[in-house]
Design a protein around this motif. Sequence first.
Motif, PDB file in Angstrom:
ATOM      1  N   MET A 173     123.623   5.333  15.014  1.00  0.00           N
ATOM      2  CA  MET A 173     123.405   4.329  16.041  1.00  0.00           C
ATOM      3  C   MET A 173     124.320   3.141  15.775  1.00  0.00           C
ATOM      4  O   MET A 173     124.470   2.687  14.654  1.00  0.00           O
ATOM      5  CB  MET A 173     121.937   3.891  16.012  1.00  0.00           C
ATOM      6  CG  MET A 173     121.598   2.883  17.028  1.00  0.00           C
ATOM      7  SD  MET A 173     119.812   2.623  17.002  1.00  0.00           S
ATOM      8  CE  MET A 173     119.703   1.243  18.047  1.00  0.00           C
ATOM      9  N   GLU A 174     124.935   2.632  16.819  1.00  0.00           N
ATOM     10  CA  GLU A 174     125.801   1.463  16.701  1.00  0.00           C
ATOM     11  C   GLU A 174     125.198   0.307  17.472  1.00  0.00           C
ATOM     12  O   GLU A 174     124.340   0.490  18.318  1.00  0.00           O
ATOM     13  CB  GLU A 174     127.182   1.781  17.269  1.00  0.00           C
ATOM     14  CG  GLU A 174     127.938   2.828  16.478  1.00  0.00           C
ATOM     15  CD  GLU A 174     129.321   3.073  17.032  1.00  0.00           C
ATOM     16  OE1 GLU A 174     129.905   2.147  17.607  1.00  0.00           O
ATOM     17  OE2 GLU A 174     129.804   4.189  16.878  1.00  0.00           O
ATOM     18  N   GLY A 175     125.684  -0.886  17.194  1.00  0.00           N
ATOM     19  CA  GLY A 175     125.221  -2.061  17.918  1.00  0.00           C
ATOM     20  C   GLY A 175     124.223  -2.870  17.107  1.00  0.00           C
ATOM     21  O   GLY A 175     124.067  -2.675  15.910  1.00  0.00           O
ATOM     22  N   VAL A 176     123.543  -3.750  17.800  1.00  0.00           N
ATOM     23  CA  VAL A 176     122.585  -4.640  17.152  1.00  0.00           C
ATOM     24  C   VAL A 176     121.161  -4.213  17.498  1.00  0.00           C
ATOM     25  O   VAL A 176     120.930  -3.485  18.461  1.00  0.00           O
ATOM     26  CB  VAL A 176     122.814  -6.107  17.585  1.00  0.00           C
ATOM     27  CG1 VAL A 176     124.182  -6.590  17.134  1.00  0.00           C
ATOM     28  CG2 VAL A 176     122.682  -6.259  19.087  1.00  0.00           C
TER      29      VAL A 176
END
Length: 65
Positions: free
Chosen positions: A1-4
């Motif tokens: 998973m990427e992002g915040v």
Amino acid sequence: MEGVDSLAGCQVKATDLRAGAAMVLAGLVAKGITQVGYIHHIDRGYDRLVEKLVGLGADIRRVTD
């Protein structure tokens, strides 16, 4: 998973139509309050956006100075 993990509300400026609409949507999922300035760009391309989003259950309002 990427992002915040989450977004935080802040003051932003809608510099063009699509960016402004994206900021409105991001602000709806952000924690806290997001204030979008320069909304005339959004108004030019989206008819009654606030009313439509409220109709879908969004906690959004137009504020004038």
